[in-house]
Design an enzyme around this catalytic site. Structure first.
Site, PDB file in Angstrom:
ATOM      1  N   CYS A  55       0.704  -1.437  -0.019  1.00 47.10           N
ATOM      2  CA  CYS A  55       0.036   0.071  -0.170  1.00 47.10           C
ATOM      3  C   CYS A  55       0.386   1.092  -0.056  1.00 47.10           C
ATOM      4  O   CYS A  55       0.098   2.381   0.974  1.00 47.10           O
ATOM      5  CB  CYS A  55      -0.729  -0.169   1.199  1.00 47.10           C
ATOM      6  SG  CYS A  55      -2.317   1.422   1.950  1.00 47.10           S
TER       7      CYS A  55
ATOM      8  N   VAL B 268     -15.982  -5.752 -16.077  1.00 45.83           N
ATOM      9  CA  VAL B 268     -15.238  -6.806 -16.009  1.00 45.83           C
ATOM     10  C   VAL B 268     -16.645  -8.003 -15.917  1.00 45.83           C
ATOM     11  O   VAL B 268     -16.853  -9.147 -16.414  1.00 45.83           O
ATOM     12  CB  VAL B 268     -14.488  -6.987 -13.633  1.00 45.83           C
ATOM     13  CG1 VAL B 268     -14.617  -8.300 -13.507  1.00 45.83           C
ATOM     14  CG2 VAL B 268     -13.799  -6.249 -13.642  1.00 45.83           C
TER      15      VAL B 268
ATOM     16  N   VAL C  94       6.343  -2.685 -16.483  1.00 45.08           N
ATOM     17  CA  VAL C  94       7.440  -1.688 -17.618  1.00 45.08           C
ATOM     18  C   VAL C  94       6.997  -0.506 -18.495  1.00 45.08           C
ATOM     19  O   VAL C  94       5.711  -1.040 -19.280  1.00 45.08           O
ATOM     20  CB  VAL C  94       8.032  -2.478 -19.181  1.00 45.08           C
ATOM     21  CG1 VAL C  94       8.842  -2.025 -20.573  1.00 45.08           C
ATOM     22  CG2 VAL C  94       8.779  -3.798 -18.431  1.00 45.08           C
TER      23      VAL C  94
ATOM     24  N   GLU D 127      15.196   7.954  -6.110  1.00 45.60           N
ATOM     25  CA  GLU D 127      15.242   7.707  -4.763  1.00 45.60           C
ATOM     26  C   GLU D 127      16.014   8.083  -4.146  1.00 45.60           C
ATOM     27  O   GLU D 127      17.552   8.334  -4.385  1.00 45.60           O
ATOM     28  CB  GLU D 127      15.457   5.930  -4.567  1.00 45.60           C
ATOM     29  CG  GLU D 127      14.033   5.007  -5.206  1.00 45.60           C
ATOM     30  CD  GLU D 127      12.840   5.209  -4.748  1.00 45.60           C
ATOM     31  OE1 GLU D 127      12.988   6.002  -3.218  1.00 45.60           O
ATOM     32  OE2 GLU D 127      11.891   5.095  -4.997  1.00 45.60           O
TER      33      GLU D 127
ATOM     34  N   LYS E 209      14.102  -4.646 -17.068  1.00 46.79           N
ATOM     35  CA  LYS E 209      12.846  -4.115 -18.600  1.00 46.79           C
ATOM     36  C   LYS E 209      12.934  -4.455 -19.789  1.00 46.79           C
ATOM     37  O   LYS E 209      12.211  -5.153 -20.308  1.00 46.79           O
ATOM     38  CB  LYS E 209      12.074  -2.194 -18.664  1.00 46.79           C
ATOM     39  CG  LYS E 209      11.550  -2.164 -17.223  1.00 46.79           C
ATOM     40  CD  LYS E 209      11.750  -0.661 -16.681  1.00 46.79           C
ATOM     41  CE  LYS E 209      11.064  -0.092 -15.183  1.00 46.79           C
ATOM     42  NZ  LYS E 209      11.149   1.148 -15.305  1.00 46.79           N
TER      43      LYS E 209
END
EC number: 1.1.1.3
Length: 426
Positions: free
Chosen positions: A8, A30, A129, A187, A202
């Site tokens: 989360c 759906v 990706v 980061e 990737k």
């Protein structure tokens, strides 16, 4: 249809938001309402900006995945473990899984696909990706009837932002990185991005889909951008080029193998990839019948990545209601990955040389010795500032590397100032 969410954080919280805000539309697409069965987190009690019943949070991800009433598991915690064990557990119990975990797919995708096959569940991973860009499904499904020859693009927003700032403002790598960290594009530990690990993972996924073969992350040639200087960027700019970190997956001419590589390269400023600015991603796919296709958009971020996750969630939800499965892993071609040394590339080389007659002849002789032909050459400066700038024709990377080693041993070459591969102008 009950959904278990593992994680989360930035992406997970956006998945929850979209599931709530678009509940009616998602149910219609759906064919059944989607209900959040639980959210696995590391710590309870932490303040989270999400509209979720606190009773749904749990630290026992294994128990959540094992629940009989859970139909679909969404994994956005990242990393190898416990993500791998949790995904395999879910798939082995016949549940469908949606994941954004490019590191795991590149490291051990085979285990996940085999678990999906054995458990008769779906494994979807569009969000792994290029964020929101619909890229993997076109490779996996839309181009399944074509012959993909090459995939080339920018798949890491952090490095693209850094290189873009170096190009547009003249900033150093360090200053551009600090700005990217301040804005949240990088980061605190940017190693995975700036050293090319993220892009390499990737690239492994893209090559596997494009060439119907398994591609271990270890087979991807990887170079980062930490050695690129403001001088390199300025020199490229003066020549009408821009430096980008590219992921390149290319089939060999004989079709029996392919190369997968991630490294910085100079591309002409007229090339469409040169105009990809800031933290955006863009990928070219070249197929035999379809020709060149370009996919462009936001390659990272909570909301864009969550958009891709929700797209996969709708797909696996439809499959479950219909009693069918999506496409399995396609590895029938089983092509080999040829080493970087056999890859044919071009290079831009800057040499600090002695300013005296015969220098160019000796340098050209060394290039010829290793079967590397020169496309253009020019001399800049005089005396202590004398420099040769050479752009080669295409040659194997091994030949180019041998040439560079030989240049370093010449007494007329004071230093190999820079070596940069050139892409996109042939």
């Amino acid at each position: 249809m009950k959904v278990a969410l593992l994680g989360c954080g930035v992406v997970g919280s956006q998945v929850i938001r979209l599931m709530h805000e678009q509940a009616g539309d998602l149910a219609a697409r759906v064919g059944a309402p989607l209900e959040l069965a639980g959210v696995a987190v590391r710590r309870l009690g932490r303040k989270r900006d999400v509209d979720v019943d606190p009773a749904l949070f749990t630290t026992d991800a294994e128990a959540l995945v094992a629940r009989d009433d859970v139909d679909v598991v969404i994994e956005v915690i990242g990393g190898i473990e416990p993500a791998r064990s949790l995904i395999v557990s879910a798939l082995s119990k016949g549940k469908s899984v949606v994941t954004a975990n490019k590191a795991l797919l590149a490291e051990d995708g085979a285990t996940l696909h085999e678990a999906a096959r054995a458990g008769n569940g779906d494994l979807y991973f569009e969000a792994s990706v290029a964020g929101a860009i619909p890229l993997l499904r076109p490779l996996r499904e839309s181009l399944a009837g074509d012959h993909v020859k090459r995939v080339l693009g920018i798949v890491n927003g952090t490095t693209n932002y850094i290189l873009d700032k170096m190009d547009s403002t003249g900033a150093s790598f360090t200053d551009a990185l600090e700005e990217a960290q301040t804005l949240g594009y990088a980061e605190a530990d940017p190693t995975a991005d700036v050293e090319g690990f993220d892009a390499a993972a990737k690239a492994a996924i893209l090559a596997g889909l494009a060439f119907h073969s398994r591609v271990p992350a270890a087979d991807v040639h990887r170079e980062g951008i930490t050695e690129i200087t403001a001088t390199d960027v300025a020199s490229a700019k003066a020549m009408g080029y821009v430096i980008k970190l590219l992921a390149i997956c290319a089939r060999s001419d004989d079709g029996r193998s392919f190369g997968v590589r991630v490294h910085p390269a100079m591309i002409p400023r007229t090339h469409p990839l040169a105009g990809v600015r800031e933290a955006y991603n863009a990928v070219f796919v070249e197929a035999e019948s379809a020709g060149q296709l370009m996919f462009y958009g936001k390659g990272a971020g909570g909301a864009p990545t969550a958009s891709a996750v929700l797209g996969d969630l709708v797909a696996v939800g439809r499959n479950r209601l219909a009693g069918t499965r999506g496409p399995e892993e396609s590895t029938y071609a089983d092509l080999s990955v040829h080493p970087m040394g056999e890859t044919v590339t071009r290079c831009h080389v800057a040499l600090d040389v002695a300013d005296k007659p015969g220098v160019l002849a000796r340098v050209a002789e060394l290039f010829a010795k290793h079967d590397v032909s020169i496309q253009t050459v020019r001399q800049e400066g005089h005396g202590d500032d004398a420099q040769l700038v050479i752009v080669t024709h295409r040659a194997t990377d091994a030949a180019l590397s041998a040439t560079m080693e030989g240049l370093r041993e010449l007494d007329i070459v004071r230093a190999v100032a820079s070596v940069m591969r050139v892409e996109g102008d042939d």
